[in-house]
Scaffold this active site. Structure first.
Site, PDB file in Angstrom:
ATOM      1  N   ASP A 126      58.305  41.544 -37.112  1.00  0.00           N
ATOM      2  CA  ASP A 126      58.385  42.391 -35.919  1.00  0.00           C
ATOM      3  C   ASP A 126      59.659  42.024 -35.163  1.00  0.00           C
ATOM      4  O   ASP A 126      59.627  41.281 -34.189  1.00  0.00           O
ATOM      5  CB  ASP A 126      57.140  42.148 -35.054  1.00  0.00           C
ATOM      6  CG  ASP A 126      57.069  43.087 -33.862  1.00  0.00           C
ATOM      7  OD1 ASP A 126      57.987  43.904 -33.692  1.00  0.00           O
ATOM      8  OD2 ASP A 126      56.080  42.993 -33.108  1.00  0.00           O
ATOM      9  N   LYS A 173      61.762  44.486 -34.087  1.00  0.00           N
ATOM     10  CA  LYS A 173      62.102  45.668 -33.271  1.00  0.00           C
ATOM     11  C   LYS A 173      63.603  45.920 -33.281  1.00  0.00           C
ATOM     12  O   LYS A 173      64.262  46.005 -32.237  1.00  0.00           O
ATOM     13  CB  LYS A 173      61.586  45.525 -31.845  1.00  0.00           C
ATOM     14  CG  LYS A 173      60.074  45.441 -31.799  1.00  0.00           C
ATOM     15  CD  LYS A 173      59.523  45.594 -30.414  1.00  0.00           C
ATOM     16  CE  LYS A 173      58.031  45.373 -30.417  1.00  0.00           C
ATOM     17  NZ  LYS A 173      57.646  43.945 -30.678  1.00  0.00           N
ATOM     18  N   ASP A 175      69.853  48.411 -33.331  1.00  0.00           N
ATOM     19  CA  ASP A 175      71.304  48.248 -33.213  1.00  0.00           C
ATOM     20  C   ASP A 175      72.027  49.372 -33.953  1.00  0.00           C
ATOM     21  O   ASP A 175      71.395  50.321 -34.433  1.00  0.00           O
ATOM     22  CB  ASP A 175      71.687  46.852 -33.758  1.00  0.00           C
ATOM     23  CG  ASP A 175      72.831  46.223 -32.973  1.00  0.00           C
ATOM     24  OD1 ASP A 175      73.848  46.928 -32.731  1.00  0.00           O
ATOM     25  OD2 ASP A 175      72.736  45.045 -32.602  1.00  0.00           O
TER      26      ASP A 175
END
Ligand code: NUP
Length: 216
Positions: free
Chosen positions: A59, A61, A64
């Site tokens: 995880d 997330k 970019d």
């Protein structure tokens, strides 16, 4: 049956390994995030995979530009079976991760609406669009909140067959009974603190597993 994903957000390696050993007969998957990886290193993912032989989702997330997302995905998917990314950064950023995942036969899971109260500020207004993007891109799963069953239902209706990974049961106060009326086989609930902070993580994991078996 809806699956149980343990969020292993402890910050001590031995504790993490102990909880994995204790709970492994009741859990289907393990989610490892920044707390454990930053407290140890990325190799903890490999170690936990070898110890548990469960599906391991990182995880991170990821949010970019495509070329940076690609690097993060390459490093993570050496060891993990899947990676969680954000969709609000746009289609190209998600696709960059999907390309790496496909080469390695791994999963990409995209966040739609988060489970915490603050997610209603900026995420909720775009969450249905994010769910549509997830469907268009054919990601392997989406994160949607157990804390807001009506939103969970709406997002599930948009993504259709795509599997849902739903946090918010336990410490965040989500209503498991309501959530289980919405989720289907191959969806997951994520449970962290109410397993790893409980007096007996084993008993707590067992209790959740039994609820999932009996559909509450
Ligand atoms: O929307 C989200 N909400 C959420 O809680 C997306 C997440 N990935 N999470 C994660 O799920 C959170 O970072 C934690 O690892 C886990 C929930 O843990 P707990 O509230 O059961 O302790």
């Amino acid at each position: 049956m809806v699956k149980l994903m343990l969020a292993l957000d402890v910050m001590d390696k031995n504790k993490a390994l102990e909880i994995v050993k204790e709970t492994s007969e009741y859990i289907d998957a393990i989610k490892i995030g920044y707390p454990l990886v930053l407290a140890t290193d990325l190799k903890i993912v490999k170690e936990i995979k070898e110890l548990s032989n469960k599906e391991i989702i990182c995880d991170f997330k990821v949010a970019d530009i495509p070329s940076t997302n690609e690097k993060i995905a390459k490093l993570t998917l050496q060891y993990a079976d899947g990676i969680i990314c954000h969709g609000f950064v746009g289609e190209d950023s998600v696709k960059a991760i999907q390309n790496i995942a496909k080469e390695n036969n791994k999963k990409v899971i995209m966040v739609t609406e988060m489970s915490h109260p603050g997610a209603v500020m900026f995420m909720q207004p775009i969450a249905n669009e994010l769910a549509k993007l997830a469907k268009k891109l054919g990601v392997d799963g989406v994160v949607a909140p157990s804390t807001r069953p009506e939103r969970l239902k709406e997002i599930k209706e948009i993504v259709g067959e795509i599997s849902i990974i739903s946090p918010g049961i336990g410490a965040q106060g989500g209503d498991l009974e309501k959530v289980l009326r919405i989720l289907s086989n191959d969806d997951y609930i994520i449970v962290g603190r109410s397993i790893y902070n409980s007096e007996s993580p084993k008993e707590s994991a067992k209790m959740y597993k039994e609820k999932l078996k009996n559909n509450f």
